[in-house]
Each structure stands twice: as structure tokens, then as C-alpha cells.
Motif scaffolding. Structure first.
Motif, PDB file in Angstrom:
ATOM      1  N   GLU A 243       2.402   7.095   0.287  1.00  0.00           N
ATOM      2  CA  GLU A 243       2.156   7.753   1.565  1.00  0.00           C
ATOM      3  C   GLU A 243       2.661   6.883   2.707  1.00  0.00           C
ATOM      4  OE1 GLU A 243      -1.972   8.689   1.765  1.00  0.00           O
ATOM      5  OE2 GLU A 243      -1.887  10.089   0.075  1.00  0.00           O
TER       6      GLU A 243
ATOM      7  N   ARG B 120       3.396   0.505  -9.655  1.00  0.00           N
ATOM      8  CA  ARG B 120       2.674   1.549 -10.388  1.00  0.00           C
ATOM      9  C   ARG B 120       2.885   1.433 -11.889  1.00  0.00           C
ATOM     10  NH1 ARG B 120       3.539   7.241  -7.170  1.00  0.00           N
ATOM     11  NH2 ARG B 120       3.317   6.450  -5.035  1.00  0.00           N
TER      12      ARG B 120
ATOM     13  N   ALA C  45       0.827  -1.199   0.000  1.00  0.00           N
ATOM     14  CA  ALA C  45       0.000   0.000   0.000  1.00  0.00           C
ATOM     15  C   ALA C  45       0.868   1.257   0.000  1.00  0.00           C
ATOM     16  CB  ALA C  45      -0.925  -0.008   1.218  1.00  0.00           C
TER      17      ALA C  45
ATOM     18  N   ARG D 152       5.313  11.889   1.540  1.00  0.00           N
ATOM     19  CA  ARG D 152       4.634  11.669   0.264  1.00  0.00           C
ATOM     20  C   ARG D 152       5.732  11.483  -0.778  1.00  0.00           C
ATOM     21  NH1 ARG D 152       0.546  16.479  -0.596  1.00  0.00           N
ATOM     22  NH2 ARG D 152       2.347  17.613   0.216  1.00  0.00           N
TER      23      ARG D 152
ATOM     24  N   THR E 203       0.546   4.012  -2.993  1.00  0.00           N
ATOM     25  CA  THR E 203       0.048   5.356  -2.691  1.00  0.00           C
ATOM     26  C   THR E 203       1.167   6.375  -2.540  1.00  0.00           C
ATOM     27  OG1 THR E 203       0.096   5.012  -0.281  1.00  0.00           O
ATOM     28  CG2 THR E 203      -1.903   4.352  -1.473  1.00  0.00           C
TER      29      THR E 203
END
Length: 333
Positions: free
Chosen positions: A157, A263, A151, A166, A155
Motif C-alpha cells: 500500500e 514477503r 512497510a 495497491r 503491505t
């Protein structure tokens, strides 16, 4: 003591360096037949971009590789033997994700052809214990935080309200922005620590820029820089933290980071996660795997994955596409 958890999954191998129940480093190696870093493989120079400096070779497998430099005696169209220095990497562009070509050089005379080391071979070279994680046993990777790690990669994050990261991959460098509710003198060191740990955990390499909060004096900046040196494993190079809180790190780049891998092809990442869930579902027997339509198409385009899953489970596998599921969602029953 730290140890590597290693899982020989369907379509990919996974590994996590775990200490005290936490993942320090993680790696995924896809079974996609691309040339691995360290490979020496045959091909042809098919295009000259800059005379004697840069060109493109097509390997015997069909993969295209950027070559630097081009020896004077190598002509366009000629057979070459290529040493792979950096694997192909998914690169986020303005319109869509594209592949940054693998990078290599013409191998020196006498260098033997062969594949670069696999993930398992690299783990063995670390001299740390390796714990196999077969699907019929407890999920040690998940217990250490595997889903949370993926995750983070998807993301970008990391962290909590007091200090958070970030992470933004760009074609030029990976940028890490640090924000939080702590005052700058505390946020700087804590953010630097979080960034160093995330860089290692997510396998981020190449040029990395960290935007720390602006700190009032040099001593505060030195404390923040010391956190990077403490928590990021060598080798790497870095600049000092400047007056605006920016520091740049350079790490040797051979493979995509987890961020770039996941990604770069979200559908493939979802396929791998679904297969992992199906393999571990209630031990054995027939199974039905319901996924998003794009993921179903990907799975059905690789029937060898389903056949291997059937062999490992000892039962049939049915794959169903469901428009109600987003990419990344799946049901196993």
C-alpha cells in the motif's frame, strides 16, 4: 545531488539512493549463499524438461537452476558451467510461498568462472557517491524513510486518500491498482507518477501491469503515460495506456523486488530487522533481543549472526522468544 547510502548489516547489505531526503531506489542483498546474477558457476544437468530447450542444473553449491536452452552436446548428468541470468525469487502460490528457481544458461566456452557483482560493486559502477552508514553513527537510512519503505513492501500500500496504490505480486506479473478521491483526469497522471516512483523505489521488475482509472480521451491518457516516462528510470518498455486505463511495463528481471524478498520469507525479514535494531541499540555493550518464537528459532539457527553482533557491540547477546510478539515485532534492551 543523489547519493547512495550503504549499510553493511548482519545477514544482509542495504542500500538506498537518496535525493533531497527521499529514497528514490532501494536494494537489499541477503547473505544467503545463493548464486548472484552474473555469476558463472559449475554444476551438472540433472533433469531434461524439454529436449534441447529446457532443463534443470544442480550447482556445486546444491542450488537448482532452470537452464534454457540446452546445447545439443550437453547430456543429462553431464558437468556444465552455468551463467546466472536471474536469481531465485520467492513466488506467492495458492497455498504457500515457494521459490521460483534461478534462471541461467550454459556459459560459452572460455567464459571465466566467478561470482556476479555484489550490491556494493554494483553501486560503485553507478558512479554516484556512496555514503557508508555504520551502526555507531546516526541512522541516515531511517531518516530517509527506511521503515516506511519496508512497510510499503510488506503491505503493498502506497499513497494517500486522494491517490493510492495497491500492489499485488502474482506469478505472471506485478499488478498495481490505482484508486483515490481525485477525478479521473487528475487521478490518472498522479497515480501513474506514484506507480512509476514505487516501481523504481521497490525494485519491481519483469512484467508490470498498472490499472489507471478510465480516462475520457486520448490526451488524458497521454498525460498519464508521460508521467511514467518522466519518473521511471530507463531502461524499460511500455505499452500505450488503453481506453480502460491499463498500461503494461517490462523491466529487465535479474533479482527479486523488495516486495518479493520481504514477503517471500517474513520470518527472515523480521530476523534482519531485529538484528539491525540490536546492532544500533545504545551504541555498545551487552544486549537482550526479544522476538517472536519463529524469529528466535531463525536467529538461533544462524549462530554466526549473533557472534558478529557480539563482536560489533563488544558485549554478549541473548535471544528470547516471546509468544506475545507477532512476527515483525521485537524489543531490545
Amino acid at each position: 545531488m543523489a547519493e547512495w547510502l550503504y549499510e553493511e548489516g548482519i545477514g544482509e547489505a542495504r542500500a538506498a539512493l537518496v535525493q533531497n531526503g527521499r529514497i528514490l531506489e532501494a536494494q537489499i542483498e541477503r547473505d544467503d549463499k545463493r548464486a548472484r546474477a552474473g555469476s558463472v558457476v559449475g554444476g551438472r544437468l540433472v533433469q531434461t524438461l524439454i529436449v534441447r530447450k529446457r532443463g534443470i542444473a544442480r550447482l556445486d553449491s546444491g542450488e537448482r537452476v532452470l537452464i534454457e536452452p540446452i546445447p545439443p552436446k550437453v547430456a543429462e548428468g553431464g558437468a556444465v558451467r552455468v551463467e546466472i541470468l536471474r536469481e531465485a525469487i520467492g513466488e506467492a502460490g495458492l497455498e504457500e510461498t515457494r521459490d521460483k528457481l534461478a534462471k541461467g544458461r550454459i556459459a560459452l566456452p572460455g567464459v571465466q568462472a566467478g561470482q556476479g557483482p555484489s550490491l556494493l560493486q554494483r553501486l560503485r559502477e553507478s558512479d554516484l557517491p556512496i555514503v557508508p552508514c555504520p551502526a555507531h553513527e546516526a541512522d541516515h537510512l531511517e531518516a530517509a524513510g527506511w521503515s516506511e519503505l519496508l512497510a510499503e513492501a510488506m503491505t503493498g500500500e502506497v499513497g494517500a486518500e486522494d491517490a493510492a496504490l495497491r500492489i499485488f505480486p502474482t506469478p505472471a506479473m506485478t499488478l498495481i491498482d490505482i484508486d483515490g478521491s481525485l477525478p479521473p483526469a487528475q487521478l490518472g497522471p498522479k497515480g501513474a507518477k506514484l506507480a512509476a516512483q514505487a516501481i523504481r523505489r521497490l525494485g519491481i521488475t519483469g512484467s508490470i501491469g498498472i490499472d489507471l482509472p478510465t480516462m475520457n480521451n486520448k490526451d488524458e491518457r497521454l498525460v498519464a503515460a508521460a508521467q511514467i516516462d518522466k519518473y521511471l528510470a530507463q531502461p524499460f518498455e511500455r505499452t500505450a495506456v488503453n481506453g480502460y486505463g491499463f498500461v503494461q511495463i517490462i523491466r529487465k528481471r535479474e533479482r527479486p523486488s523488495l516486495i518479493e524478498l520481504l514477503r517471500g520469507d517474513p520470518v527472515r525479514a523480521a530476523s534482519m530487522a531485529a538484528l539491525r535494531a540490536a546492532e544500533r541499540h545504545h551504541g555498545a555493550g551487552a544486549v537482550t533481543l526479544t522476538v517472536a518464537p519463529a524469529v528466535a528459532r531463525d536467529l538461533k539457527a544462524h549462530p554466526d549472526w549473533a557472534k558478529l553482533l557480539e563482536r560489533r557491540r563488544g558485549g554478549t547477546v541473548e535471544i528470547i522468544g516471546d509468544d506475545a510478539l507477532a512476527i515483525g515485532g521485537h524489543h531490545v534492551h
